[in-house]
Design an enzyme around this catalytic site. Structure first.
Site, PDB file in Angstrom:
ATOM      1  N   GLY A  54     140.743  72.832 -35.670  1.00 28.63           N
ATOM      2  CA  GLY A  54     140.745  72.171 -36.542  1.00 28.63           C
ATOM      3  C   GLY A  54     141.096  73.755 -37.911  1.00 28.63           C
ATOM      4  N   CYS A  81     137.088  75.704 -29.875  1.00 31.86           N
ATOM      5  CA  CYS A  81     137.011  76.907 -31.162  1.00 31.86           C
ATOM      6  C   CYS A  81     136.772  76.105 -31.994  1.00 31.86           C
ATOM      7  CB  CYS A  81     138.865  76.687 -31.411  1.00 31.86           C
ATOM      8  SG  CYS A  81     139.032  77.849 -33.217  1.00 31.86           S
ATOM      9  N   TYR A  82     136.991  75.248 -33.227  1.00 30.32           N
ATOM     10  CA  TYR A  82     136.453  73.912 -33.991  1.00 30.32           C
ATOM     11  C   TYR A  82     135.781  73.233 -33.294  1.00 30.32           C
ATOM     12  CZ  TYR A  82     134.953  70.640 -37.886  1.00 30.32           C
ATOM     13  OH  TYR A  82     134.545  69.695 -38.637  1.00 30.32           O
ATOM     14  N   HIS A 171     141.568  79.406 -27.150  1.00 27.86           N
ATOM     15  CA  HIS A 171     142.506  78.675 -26.901  1.00 27.86           C
ATOM     16  C   HIS A 171     143.179  78.446 -25.396  1.00 27.86           C
ATOM     17  CE1 HIS A 171     142.877  76.412 -31.366  1.00 27.86           C
ATOM     18  NE2 HIS A 171     142.632  77.914 -31.630  1.00 27.86           N
ATOM     19  N   GLU A 173     144.602  76.638 -24.717  1.00 26.49           N
ATOM     20  CA  GLU A 173     145.750  75.330 -24.155  1.00 26.49           C
ATOM     21  C   GLU A 173     147.364  76.396 -24.495  1.00 26.49           C
ATOM     22  OE1 GLU A 173     144.227  74.361 -28.572  1.00 26.49           O
ATOM     23  OE2 GLU A 173     143.583  74.866 -26.465  1.00 26.49           O
ATOM     24  N   ASP A 229     166.344  59.656 -23.843  1.00 28.52           N
ATOM     25  CA  ASP A 229     165.138  59.196 -24.048  1.00 28.52           C
ATOM     26  C   ASP A 229     165.352  57.397 -25.011  1.00 28.52           C
ATOM     27  OD1 ASP A 229     164.378  61.471 -24.765  1.00 28.52           O
ATOM     28  OD2 ASP A 229     164.162  61.255 -26.938  1.00 28.52           O
ATOM     29  N   LYS A 371     158.417  64.844 -23.694  1.00 30.68           N
ATOM     30  CA  LYS A 371     160.149  65.174 -23.885  1.00 30.68           C
ATOM     31  C   LYS A 371     160.604  65.128 -21.697  1.00 30.68           C
ATOM     32  CE  LYS A 371     164.237  64.960 -24.767  1.00 30.68           C
ATOM     33  NZ  LYS A 371     165.013  63.833 -26.057  1.00 30.68           N
TER      34      LYS A 371
END
Length: 515
Positions: A54, A81-82, A171, A173, A229, A371
């Site tokens: 963040g 991180c944060y 990070h 991710e 979708d 998605k």
């Protein structure tokens, strides 16, 4: 569903990627904003918690914190991180501004062992990661020890294996941390002890049961947009409640070449689902003509769609439920978790509610999916690959690919040029290698000479991007022969275009549409 990971969002622009990596490891995950985390935590009953990064500084007064219930529940926690910084600050450590900030590619040296690194990293090794921080941990809470350091972060990774608490300053991710996905997999499998058996087949069964429980004997109407979708949502709901479902396809005249016909053929030719096809092109295009503001375009289209849909639903009569193909990114981006600008990103979706006058309850069976997970579910349901694998198309359609005023002439030019562009991409065997490709008719005209005549016509922009998750995108590196061949076809076959340009910009996290 018992194996779940809760992700507390502190405002990182890549929080969605944490959820994606966890799901890729076969474990269901959801994101909750830090403001709501305390009330969500007990009901969600997660097997583990991940704290996102963040923009705030832990050292500032009033910045976000982890609810106390997370630490008293005895579940594993991973701070990123944060998330690592507030983890340390709340458990008795210290965080201070760093003398030198770390942004971008960095390297960590592994200094110790822990379950998070099991089978991946060993002491003495050096690994690439992605950093993005201005503060750093300077003192660890009791029970923690450092397991990795970097040049500017003495506690780049920390562990308390007894309580199963971990923190990383980098990070994991993002793809720029090559081993990041496997580290997150270690957290959910080896630290949290989860089996990783969340599959699309399992989701399908759970979703069908949930739809039946929600709808009961009621009737459902589904608004088809022409995209993947809403089509997947309709087929899934039909599997659950059969003839209780009716579909309404509002053809707003802003779709790609032949797409309206393909939607009608798919549902009438392959599925025994009642379908109302409403030709509303005149109504939409008239309302949009000359409108240049992209946000007004979106809201005009969204408002008209509701009006037309409501009119047709009344003709059907008796429907208590409205089905939509809302996805998880729509939900996340339509709610400003941290006060940012994300509230306008999906403004054409009716995420979060309907006009009170409609007096209908929402059925959103894809609300928890990303998605590519929807595509996987579509395949699971047996939808044709040519439909399931189609490039994403925005709800407002071609209207937002006409920067500046919308006119019928520009829409016709754009539709023809876009069809040629996609045809050339398919002929080159590149369609599946590209996340999204489209043409844009730019709000400028140029003088040119074609044959023996001077022309003053439109400039067409071409865009093609690659993406893993739809959040970040880089332009596709076409060779010049392809671009030359495509541009020549467009100029020769589409009256009104005398110049074609290719967009070579990348896009940061967020929507990858043009406007």
């Amino acid at each position: 569903m018992t194996d779940k990971i809760l992700i507390i969002d502190f405002g990182s622009q890549v929080t969605q990627l944490i959820a994606r990596r966890v799901r890729e490891a076969g474990v269901y995950s959801e994101i909750v904003p830090f403001q709501n985390a305390a009330e969500v935590f007990d009901d969600f009953d997660p097997a583990g918690v991940i704290l996102s990064g963040g923009p705030a500084s832990v050292a500032d007064i009033g910045t976000p914190r982890v609810p106390d219930a997370v630490f008293s529940a005895g579940v594993p926690v991973l701070g990123i991180c944060y998330g690592e910084q507030t983890l340390c600050a709340q458990l008795g450590g210290a965080v201070e501004p760093s003398h030198e900030r770390e942004f971008g590619r960095a390297f960590v040296e592994v200094t110790g062992a822990c379950t998070l690194f099991d089978g991946l990293w060993q002491a003495g090794e050096r690994h690439q990661v992605w950093m993005s921080h201005g503060d750093r941990v300077t003192a660890l809470p009791p029970g923690f020890h450092a397991v990795a350091v970097s040049d500017n972060a003495p506690f780049a990774a920390i562990a308390d294996d007894t309580r199963r608490y971990y923190g990383v300053q980098f990070h994991p991710e993002v793809v720029h941390t090559p081993d990041g996905a496997r580290l997150l997999s270690n957290f959910v499998h080896k630290v949290c002890g989860l089996a990783g058996d969340w599959t699309m087949a399992a989701f399908r069964g759970q979703a069908v049961s949930a739809i039946r429980d929600q709808v009961g004997s009621g009737r459902v109407v589904c608004g088809l947009s022409g995209g993947v979708d809403s089509a997947v949502a309709a087929v899934l709901i039909h599997e659950a409640v059969g003839d209780q479902l009716a579909c309404i396809f509002v053809d707003h005249g802003l779709m790609r070449m032949n797409e309206a016909r393909e939607v009608v053929d798919l549902f009438r030719g392959n599925y025994n689902i009642p379908l109302v096809h409403v030709d509303a092109e005149e109504r939409f295009v008239s309302a949009l003509e000359g409108e240049a503001d992209p946000e007004k375009k979106r809201k005009t289209i969204g408002g008209l769609f509701i009006d037309v849909f409501e009119e047709e639903a009344k003709k059907i009569g008796g429907a208590e439920f409205l089905a939509q193909g809302t996805l998880y990114p729509d939900v996340i981006e339509s709610v400003s978790f941290t006060g940012g600008p994300s509230v306008t990103i999906k403004s054409h979706h009716n995420v979060g509610g309907l006009p009170e006058r409609m007096n209908m309850k929402l059925v959103e069976p894809l609300r928890e999916l990303f998605k590519d997970e929807v595509r996987e579910l579509g395949r699971e349901l047996g939808l044709p690959e040519a439909f399931v694998g189609r490039h994403p198309f925005p709800g407002p359609g071609l209207a937002i690919r006409c920067p500046g005023g919308v006119t019928r002439e520009k829409l016709d030019i754009l539709r023809k040029a876009d069809a040629i562009y996609l045809d050339e991409i398919r002929k080159a065997g590149l369609y599946d290698a590209i996340w999204q490709a489209f043409a844009v008719i730019l709000p400028v005209q140029t003088v040119g000479v074609m044959g023996d005549s001077r022309t003053y016509e439109h400039v067409l922009g071409l865009r093609a991007v690659t993406s893993v998750d739809g959040m970040t995108a880089d332009f596709y590196h076409f060779d010049m022969e392809f671009l030359s061949r495509t541009a020549t076809r467009i100029i020769n076959e589409v009256k009104g275009v005398n110049r074609v340009v290719y967009d070579v910009t990348s896009k940061p996290p967020g929507t990858i549409e043009w406007e």
